[in-house]
Each structure stands twice: as C-alpha cells, then as structure tokens.
Scaffold this motif. Structure first.
Motif, PDB file in Angstrom:
ATOM      1  N   ASN A  65       0.841  -1.192   0.000  1.00 55.01           N
ATOM      2  CA  ASN A  65       0.000   0.000   0.000  1.00 55.01           C
ATOM      3  C   ASN A  65       0.878   1.244   0.000  1.00 55.01           C
ATOM      4  O   ASN A  65       2.107   1.167   0.162  1.00 55.01           O
ATOM      5  N   LEU A  84      -5.646  -1.457   8.327  1.00 51.38           N
ATOM      6  CA  LEU A  84      -6.212  -0.743   7.186  1.00 51.38           C
ATOM      7  C   LEU A  84      -7.305   0.217   7.645  1.00 51.38           C
ATOM      8  O   LEU A  84      -8.219  -0.161   8.371  1.00 51.38           O
ATOM      9  N   ILE A 120      -5.480   4.572   2.547  1.00 48.60           N
ATOM     10  CA  ILE A 120      -6.537   3.734   1.972  1.00 48.60           C
ATOM     11  C   ILE A 120      -6.617   3.812   0.451  1.00 48.60           C
ATOM     12  O   ILE A 120      -7.282   2.981  -0.163  1.00 48.60           O
ATOM     13  N   PRO A 122      -5.682   2.961  -3.168  1.00 50.49           N
ATOM     14  CA  PRO A 122      -4.879   1.909  -3.802  1.00 50.49           C
ATOM     15  C   PRO A 122      -3.750   2.498  -4.637  1.00 50.49           C
ATOM     16  O   PRO A 122      -3.873   3.598  -5.194  1.00 50.49           O
ATOM     17  N   THR A 173      -9.100  -9.184   4.415  1.00 51.62           N
ATOM     18  CA  THR A 173      -8.898  -7.895   3.739  1.00 51.62           C
ATOM     19  C   THR A 173      -9.213  -8.017   2.252  1.00 51.62           C
ATOM     20  O   THR A 173      -8.710  -8.910   1.570  1.00 51.62           O
ATOM     21  N   ARG A 175      -9.543  -5.496  -1.295  1.00 43.51           N
ATOM     22  CA  ARG A 175      -9.332  -4.177  -1.887  1.00 43.51           C
ATOM     23  C   ARG A 175      -9.579  -4.272  -3.397  1.00 43.51           C
ATOM     24  O   ARG A 175      -8.944  -5.076  -4.090  1.00 43.51           O
ATOM     25  N   SER A 177     -10.170  -1.960  -7.083  1.00 43.54           N
ATOM     26  CA  SER A 177     -10.024  -0.651  -7.732  1.00 43.54           C
ATOM     27  C   SER A 177     -10.287  -0.769  -9.225  1.00 43.54           C
ATOM     28  O   SER A 177      -9.984  -1.794  -9.848  1.00 43.54           O
ATOM     29  N   PHE A 196     -12.762   2.801  -5.975  1.00 43.07           N
ATOM     30  CA  PHE A 196     -12.095   1.801  -5.152  1.00 43.07           C
ATOM     31  C   PHE A 196     -12.914   1.498  -3.904  1.00 43.07           C
ATOM     32  O   PHE A 196     -13.703   2.313  -3.428  1.00 43.07           O
ATOM     33  N   ASN A 198     -12.501  -0.690  -0.034  1.00 45.43           N
ATOM     34  CA  ASN A 198     -11.635  -1.344   0.945  1.00 45.43           C
ATOM     35  C   ASN A 198     -12.485  -1.970   2.036  1.00 45.43           C
ATOM     36  O   ASN A 198     -13.480  -1.383   2.478  1.00 45.43           O
ATOM     37  N   SER A 200     -11.690  -4.569   5.710  1.00 44.19           N
ATOM     38  CA  SER A 200     -10.848  -5.454   6.514  1.00 44.19           C
ATOM     39  C   SER A 200     -11.450  -5.618   7.898  1.00 44.19           C
ATOM     40  O   SER A 200     -11.985  -4.662   8.477  1.00 44.19           O
ATOM     41  N   SER A 231     -14.409  -0.144   6.499  1.00 47.39           N
ATOM     42  CA  SER A 231     -14.802  -0.225   5.092  1.00 47.39           C
ATOM     43  C   SER A 231     -14.872   1.184   4.519  1.00 47.39           C
ATOM     44  O   SER A 231     -15.199   2.144   5.230  1.00 47.39           O
ATOM     45  N   LYS A 712      -2.584 -10.207  -5.212  1.00 47.19           N
ATOM     46  CA  LYS A 712      -3.211  -9.133  -5.966  1.00 47.19           C
ATOM     47  C   LYS A 712      -3.270  -9.509  -7.444  1.00 47.19           C
ATOM     48  O   LYS A 712      -2.269  -9.954  -8.022  1.00 47.19           O
TER      49      LYS A 712
END
Length: 717
Positions: A65, A84, A120, A122, A173, A175, A177, A196, A198, A200, A231, A712
C-alpha cells in the motif's frame, strides 16, 4: 512588504548580471533537452526545490500500500494507529501532523476528509507521489511548515484504457479498484471514472494489558482485536471537453465517498471498546478549467469545489468490554468510551478555490502566482452532549466559521546555459475565525473572532556541474495557520481555542546528487527552527490545542541505488534527525528530544527482475525490503539521561523508562510479481509482510499487524 521589495531586488539584480545573448541560450538549452530527455518524476526531483518522487508505475502490481511505499522512502515515516483504515500522520524531516499539507493533483484535500488518505487509496489510483521537504513550489501555495505531499492521480495519455485490480489478504482484507478513461476519435471529449473499495476485519493479534478479575494484577497477553472493522467506498466520475479554442481542458467531476469504522481502542491500547463507531460521507461536485494563451506562453489553471461533508461518532453502549470481548452492563453509564456517551453528528460546509497563472518574462525568467481560498462552516448536534445553560442550545449547534487565504508569487530563473536555476517566492497568509469561545467543561456561552496576517519568503538555488551531478540550497521563513479542527475543537473532549497563534519556522536545506550509468547517490542536510508549535495539551478530562513548544534541530538524509547486474538492483537509505526543545520554562525539558518521534530509521531493498522466463514477453520480479527504526520514547527524557552511545544509536537511558519505550524494530517484507505481457494484460503479485512476525509498534505504542499474506490480481484493457 519588506519581502516583496527584497524579492524584486533579487530578481532585478540577477537579471541584470546574467543577461546574455538570447539565441545562444535557447540553442544550448534545446540541445541539452534533446540529449537527455527526462520523465516527469525526474524533472520534479531535479528542480531547485527539494522533492522526493515515488513513481508507482512499476509498483502497482505489488500488494503493497502507499503507506509502505512511503515508509521505504528516505526522510519519511508514516505514523499509523493500527490496520487498514486507521488514522495516519506523516513525519517529514522532524515535522508531523498538520505541519504537513496534503494535495490531490495540486489541490488541498481538506474537502475530502479522510476519503483520499494515502492509507486507503490503492496504488493503482496514483501515478506518482510528490513529497516536498521544506520549501514548497508556488503551484501548491500552502501554509506548510515542514513540507507537503501531492498525490497525482493517473493522467492517461492513451484513450480507452481500463485497469482492474483485486487484492485479498490476511484479516479478511479485500481491496478493489477500477480506473478508466475514454476519449473520442478526434480527442475533443473525454469521460472516465476512478473507483475503489476497501474492507478489513483488522482482527490481528496484539499484546494487550489484561487485568485479572480476581487478583486485579495486570499481565500482558496476545489477543485478537475485535470490533475493529473498516470499510470505505470511493467513486469519482468525470467528463469534459479538451483541445478547444476557448479551453485546453474543462473537466466536471462528481465524487461520492462513504467511510465506516469500528473503534476497538482510543489513542492508546489501554482500554478496549466494543460498540464505538464513526464514519463520514459526502457528495462532491468539482470544476477544473485550464487554458494556455498566446502561443502557450501564459498558462492558467482554475479549480473550484463546494460540498457538505458529514461526520458521525456514536458511543451509546451502557457498559464496558474487556479484551476477551466480554461485556459488562453498567446502567449508570451512557457510553463505554465515556460515562456521558455521545451521539455526535457534524456537518462541514466546504468551499475551496485555487487559481494559478504562469507568465514568461523572457527566455530566462518565468513569473508565477497562486491563490488558494478556503472557507469552512461547521454545525452539528449531540443530544447526549453539553448545552448552554442560558439558552439550552446544543453547543455544537452554534455555527463555527473558518476562512483562510494563501497567496504566493515568485520567479523561476535560469542562468549560465541552464546550469544555474533559482526559485524565489513570497507568500501572504491570512485567516479569520469566528465561533463559540466557551469551554465545553464550563458550558459558558460567548463569541470570539480572531484574525491572523503573516508573510513568508523563500529562495532555492540549484547548480549543475554536469548532467549527472548537482548541488542545491534552499531557505525559507514560513507560517502555518491554525487548522479549523484546532480552532473549533471537536465538540466533545477537545475545547475550542480561537486565540491560537500561527506556527513560524525557519528552514534550510543543502543537498547534492551524483549518478553514473549504474550508481546513484543523493544526500541532504536540513535545519529547522520552529516557534509557537501547536500541540494538543491534556488539561484533565478535556484537551485543548495551545501554542507551547519551540523546537530546533538538524538532520541528515542519505539515499543510494546500485545496479549490480542488469537484472539485479540494490537500494538503501537512512535518516537521522536531532530535533530538541529550547526556550523551555522547565529546565528538565531544555534540550530534550521530541517525544513519540523516531530519530533514526533506515531501509534496504533488493529487486531481481527477469524477462521471457515463463513465456514470451513476460516479466517477473522478486523483491525483499527491510526497514529498521531505532528505539524512541513516548515522553520527554532529560538530555543527561539519554543513551550515551554515538548520537544515541546504541545504549540505554540511565533512567528506567521501559514502559515509555518503543523498542528497536525490524520489518522484513518479501514478494513476487509476474506480468504475462510486460506491462499489459494480466498480472499477479504476492507478498508476505512482517516475515518474521515481529512485534511492530507505532504511534503511542499501538501495535500493528504481525505476519500476513496478500495476493493481488491486475488486468489492463
């Protein structure tokens, strides 16, 4: 006024001394540019004003990140309060918190709240991060003491490009985008989106203090965090017109974001919470207009935003939790974080206008002016909070107003065939505040207005010995106006203070750069002297921002990279900073290091990259990164009792401060990235963070996650 006169004097003197034949200079400069074309990142890094650029183009497949990328950069430490989505602050050359200003594409990010925080956002959303240390360029035009961070979003030159990314990892987690841009065939219209998401659970294990219910004896035990979910959802859609006679670009955007956070603890991990929640959301329309006039000589850039930002903080659980997640009901309490509880709702009405114009005076000098005006009005409510006894009004319902104006102007000059460059600038700072000055503790009712007017001045010089070696020197006297959050308070435990003065700082940077085809090294020395530093002071149950400290000190940065082989690269950096209090009333604190502030940290990285290894045109890289932070302390330690090792780099204090110590920390990260077709199509990255499961602490000894795993997936159309 004296700064304006001094600036005019400098410009006139230099221009008179260095005037030469125009045509000869143009030919030489053109020849240099043709021989050594530079990327945008290199152009910024090699300006007279000191900047470090984190280019994310080759890193966006890594599950790292932006916080981690910044922590690997020389002179930078990110202070994080957990996993996160936790609160983050940047420490830069001895300054931190609100002394560092944040920008998105050159625009102050106040209107976005935490929605576009580097903790946060990406990596795929950002083309590069520009970190300015000390003096800022005119185009940013902010009241920063120690520097600024400008997050530049992807500026695709190609049309019809879409990037998709999904990351999954430890602690549940996720993520996601999406970035896309469309242009018509004639390149007169465009549209796009940045999205995006997020999420976790942030349920990693942490060493916490447990009180035995029978013996009341404390012991430390590793427990998984609970009620720590985060979130966030962010979407920005935009469209506009380009390449028209009346506009190079007219862009209209609409942004929506929504953040939700469960709070498992407060400023420290001393007590757990199981029901405290907070969040924020906003719809944000923006307009940006750019136009170059008179054969692209005069450049004009205007940005305007107006939005309402809504925040909430809820603490209504009648009881307390322990670290096992057990709840004890206490009817006399209205909340768990405080006995009074809270049902706070805040509304911020934001307006920001940023205007920038650049005008060439001749072949050697370009004048630039920048103006940023911002206005914030805060209102709110808290049925469980304080009310004025005279009127019965909710304290938060009384509007508080904050206006700020920063105007910057200066001249960029080139001499001696471009080998010498000079940036000189003058800034004017103004703020006006109005609101209730009464203490929330005493519930007194009253109005207070405060006005601040200050001037700042800066100059930066760079001399290039050749295309691969230069030195630069910059100095400034600058100002940071109090932020609206420091003036207003928070309507709960932070009281208002409308009499806050601005912070003042004197900064000097001296650096050098040298490179060969395989080796690059850069060094930077810096000196800071700051007055009226604004800190949150604990006044008992409540806190209040006050002008208290005077700080001075020096620092050193070293950064190097070496290509051992065409496929193997090594890089490393170290930062040492010695910032101390001076002019203190208490002799014991005179000369003490800044508390809760690392003074030595270093990084080392190795990257091996291969092509055509698994299939034709593919690319694969393996990397290892190591970070070290020397032990530092949560409170001030009198200078005579500090570790007696060289510069404090080893040894122990001569007093027992174990409970106040954040110990030496070593963090190892390994990873692998694979592109199926170089930088196009499908790509996958895998990473193991904190490989040896070390106990990593940060701001006020809050523990971060142990060993964790991430994968990822990227796809580019």
């Amino acid at each position: 006024m004296k700064y304006i006169l001094l600036g005019i004097y400098w410009v006139c003197c230099i221009h008179t001394i260095c005037a030469q034949d125009d045509s000869m200079k143009v030919v030489n400069l053109d020849r240099v540019l043709v021989k050594a074309p530079l990327t945008k990142a290199q152009i910024i890094e090699q300006q007279a004003i000191k900047a470090t650029v984190i280019d994310t183009k080759s890193l966006d497949i890594q599950p790292a990140n932006l916080t981690e990328l910044m922590n690997r950069t020389v002179g930078i430490r990110v202070r994080q309060t957990g996993g996160l989505g936790s609160n983050t602050d940047l420490m830069l050359n001895g300054f931190e918190g609100k002394a560092i200003k944040y920008f998105k594409d050159g625009i102050p990010m106040d209107y976005l709240g935490w929605a576009f925080s580097f903790s946060i956002v990406p990596v795929n959303m950002v083309e590069r991060i520009e970190v300015y240390k000390g003096m800022l360029p005119i185009s940013l035009g902010a009241d920063a003491l120690g520097g600024a961070v400008n997050m530049v979003t992807k500026q695709d030159e190609r049309s019809n490009r879409w990037d998709f990314s999904y990351q999954y990892g430890s602690f549940n987690t996720h993520r996601v985008s999406v970035h896309g841009l469309w242009k018509d065939a004639e390149e007169r219209f465009f549209a796009g989106a940045d999205i995006f998401y997020n999420y976790s659970d942030n349920d990693y294990q942490a060493s916490v203090s447990i009180v035995d219910s029978e013996t009341a004896v404390k012991h430390r035990e590793k427990r998984p965090l609970f009620h720590n979910r985060f979130s966030s959802f962010y979407t920005e859609v935009f469209a506009g017109i380009i390449n028209r006679p009346w506009a190079d670009e007219l862009r209209i955007g609409l942004t929506y974001f929504d953040l939700k956070r469960d709070n498992n603890y407060g400023i420290t991990m001393d007590r757990p919470f199981g029901g405290v929640v907070s969040g924020s959301h906003s719809f944000i329309p923006t307009v940006r207009y750019r136009k170059n006039f008179w054969d692209n000589k005069v450049k004009f850039d205007q940005f305007v935003v107006y939005n309402h930002l809504y925040g909430n903080y809820t603490d209504t659980v009648q009881g307390i939790y322990d670290w096992y997640g057990h709840f004890t009901h206490i009817p006399s309490r209205k909340g768990e974080a405080t006995t009074e509880g809270s049902l706070t709702k805040l509304k911020y009405e934001n307006f920001i206008s940023r205007s920038n114009i650049s005008v060439p005076l001749n072949y050697y000098h370009t004048a630039e002016a920048n103006m940023v005006y911002s206005q914030v009005t805060r209102t709110g409510s808290n049925p469980l909070g304080d009310k004025f006894p005279q009127s019965g009004l909710d304290v938060l319902s009384v509007p508080a107003k904050y206006n700020k104006l920063v105007v910057a102007g200066g001249v960029k000059s080139y001499f001696f065939d471009g080998r010498l460059s000079n940036d000189i600038l003058v800034k004017y700072f103004h703020s006006a505040t109005k609101g209730n000055e009464g203490s929330y503790a005493t519930q007194e009712e009253g109005w207070e207005e405060n006005f601040i007017d200050r001037w700042g001045f800066g100059d930066a010089l760079k001399y290039s010995f050749s295309g691969n070696a230069y030195v630069r020197l910059s100095g400034e006297t600058t100002v940071r106006l109090p932020e609206q959050s420091e003036v207003f308070g928070d309507g709960g435990f932070v009281e208002s203070n409308f009499s806050l003065s601005s912070e003042r700082s004197y900064n000097i940077n001296l650096g050098g750069y040298y490179s060969t085809s395989s080796f690059t090294v850069e060094s930077n020395l810096f000196y800071r002297r700051t007055y009226d530093l604004i800190l949150l002071i604990n006044t008992g149950l409540f806190g209040k921002y006050q002008n208290v400290n005077k700080v001075k000190g020096v620092g050193l940065e070293l950064d190097a990279a070496y290509s051992v082989l065409p496929w193997l690269k090594v890089n490393g950096n170290l930062t040492y900073q010695d910032f101390r209090l001076f002019g203190q009333n208490d002799v014991a604190y005179e000369g003490a290091r800044l508390r809760n502030t690392p003074f030595f940290f270093a990084n080392l990285g190795v990257n091996a990259e291969f092509q055509n290894l698994i299939r034709k045109k593919d690319r694969i890289s393996f990397y290892w990164n190591y970070g070290f932070v020397r032990a530092y302390y949560l409170n001030y330690i009198p200078r005579p009792y500090e570790p007696d090792g060289f510069l404090g780099l080893w040894g122990k204090p001569s007093v027992n401060v174990e409970s106040l110590t954040i110990p030496d920390q070593s963090l190892h990260t390994i990873g692998c990235s694979w592109w199926a077709d170089r930088n196009r199509g499908f790509a996958v990255g895998m990473e193991v963070k904190n490989l040896f499961d070390a106990e990593i602490y940060d701001n006020y000894r809050i523990q971060n996650a142990g060993r964790s795993f991430y994968i990822k997936l990227n796809y580019t159309l």
